[in-house]
Enzyme design. Structure first.
Site, PDB file in Angstrom:
ATOM      1  N   HIS A 358      22.295   7.299  38.661  1.00  0.00           N
ATOM      2  CA  HIS A 358      21.989   8.710  38.890  1.00  0.00           C
ATOM      3  C   HIS A 358      22.760   9.269  40.078  1.00  0.00           C
ATOM      4  CE1 HIS A 358      19.316   8.207  42.453  1.00  0.00           C
ATOM      5  NE2 HIS A 358      18.986   7.057  41.900  1.00  0.00           N
ATOM      6  N   CYS A 377      17.466   1.499  41.827  1.00  0.00           N
ATOM      7  CA  CYS A 377      18.390   2.233  40.971  1.00  0.00           C
ATOM      8  C   CYS A 377      19.759   2.335  41.643  1.00  0.00           C
ATOM      9  CB  CYS A 377      17.837   3.629  40.670  1.00  0.00           C
ATOM     10  SG  CYS A 377      16.418   3.606  39.538  1.00  0.00           S
TER      11      CYS A 377
END
Length: 436
Positions: A358, A377
């Site tokens: 992301h 992440c």
């Protein structure tokens, strides 16, 4: 009585197990299948040679099954039978171990190059350790510098001849040290200091041990490289989009902290979410967001969070919640916008760890040398470039949209602390301590 019978049967069965025919050896030497498997597993030479022949044979079977089990954990989709335990079982039953193991050879330039260095180190009978000494700064002279040049040459670094005195740490040599230091997570100052000496003084056996760890990790990927895939090397803090075995684009990434590591895994990019909202996990709420809200009562509202309680059909005002004793099952959702933790783009990936690639609003962190900073992440420095490289055209506006993908794109999050660039070995800091 029953327990005694079981023990007797086990005792009787033991000689049968020990007397099983050798699978990977013939005439006291590795047969063709054994040679192929040995080349895949690369056991530590002295330890392997010290085992009696039946134990060497059993070790090869046991370690290959361990690789197959690691593949199952690594792969976040249904593993093709050929790559799992059933494929191995079929090869055993059909007597086709040679053909089966040839199909298991990783077809990646990075794997082949690393293995070449591994075998070359085996033939290095002499290496040049660096003696301890005072720090040498760029431009300074020291008797250790010729040994430094020799050691770097042994490791595959192509060095320019010294412009002046051979015992001077000149500008080109200092630049080589900077690259080495940066890869190992050291301050990239181009000086020959104690930490740099320690890295360069590792023996060929120590380096080979690290290469074995990394060559083994290549076995988790599909043996045949896809035409296009995304490779995220966690310790290198780098994403590479590969096209036909060549890097099409690269960028810096931020990965998980050592106490919240990014997992190694294989999955696919299934879509692109534009202007995403963010629902943090319970751990992130407990460890990061609740303490921030308790320190600053306006934190959640200012950063666009809404509060959802179990069973409620609408969100709650954060000001109505007792944040010292919040309700069980409370859920937070951050609206899309400039402060959203996922930025403008989220690459959807199915996996049991709930990690994904992301964007991030905090671009300044990509200037840090150590970028193990996230909750697991992977944050991208240039997500728009990756989206374009994968064929997406981004829509204008602030509306949340999920863009479908034209063909699922394989993604491999890997833990390579050693690889080859421009013919020379490069090492990264073992940020999670996985090389032990």
């Amino acid at each position: 009585m029953m327990l005694r019978l079981i023990m007797v049967l086990l005792v009787l069965a033991w000689p049968l197990q020990a007397a099983q025919p050798l699978r990977w050896h013939s005439d006291n030497a590795l047969n063709e299948a054994g040679q192929l498997l040995h080349e895949l597993l690369l056991p530590e030479p002295a330890a392997f040679a010290s085992l009696p022949l039946p134990e060497r044979d059993a070790w090869l079977s046991r370690e290959w099954r361990r690789v197959l089990a690691e593949r199952e954990r690594f792969t976040q989709y249904r593993l093709p039978p050929e790559r799992g335990e059933s494929g191995f079982g079929d090869a055993l039953a059909g007597g086709e171990l040679v053909a089966y193991l040839r199909r298991q050879q990783p077809d990646y330039p990075g794997y082949r190059q690393l293995k070449q260095h591994y075998h070359a180190l085996a033939g290095l009978g002499h290496y040049t350790p660096l003696p301890p000494g005072a720090e040498v700064r760029p431009g300074e002279r020291d008797a250790t510098i010729p040994a430094l040049r020799q050691r770097l040459s042994e490791l595959g670094y192509g060095l320019a001849p010294p412009r002046g005195r051979a015992d001077a740490l000149d500008a080109s040599l200092s630049e080589v040290l900077k690259g080495l230091q940066q890869a190992h997570g050291l301050v990239a100052n181009g000086r020959l200091n104690d930490d740099t000496r320690a890295i360069l003084s590792r023996s060929p056996a120590e380096i080979r041990a690290e290469l074995r760890h990394n060559l083994r990790r290549w076995l988790l990927l599909p043996p045949a490289a896809p035409d296009r895939y995304v490779l995220v090397n966690i310790p290198a803090y780098r994403l590479t989009l590969m096209q036909n075995q060549r890097p099409e684009l690269e960028m810096k990434v931020i990965v998980g902290r050592p106490d919240w590591p990014t997992p190694a895994l294989a999955t696919h990019i299934d879509g692109l979410k534009v202007n995403p909202d963010w629902t943090p996990t319970a751990n992130i709420i407990r460890e990061d967001l609740l303490p921030a809200q308790r320190r600053d009562s306006g934190f959640l509202i200012r950063n666009g969070f809404s509060v959802w309680l179990p069973g409620e059909s609408s969100s709650q005002d954060p000001g109505t919640i007792n944040w010292l004793q919040p309700p069980a099952g409370l859920r937070l959702v951050q609206a899309p916008g400039p402060s959203n933790a996922l930025g403008r783009l989220k690459f959807e990936m199915h996996n049991r760890f709930d990690v994904y690639l992301h964007d991030t609003p905090d671009k300044s962190l990509f200037g840090e040398a150590h970028r193990a900073l996230s909750h697991g992440c992977v944050r991208l420095a240039e997500p728009e470039r990756l989206a374009a490289g994968l064929g997406w055209s981004l829509p204008a506006g602030n509306q949340t949209r999920i863009l479908p993908v034209s063909g699922r794109v394989p993604v491999y999050l890997v833990y390579f602390t050693a690889w080859v660039e421009q013919g020379r070995l490069v090492f990264a800091r073992d940020i999670y301590g996985n090389n032990v």
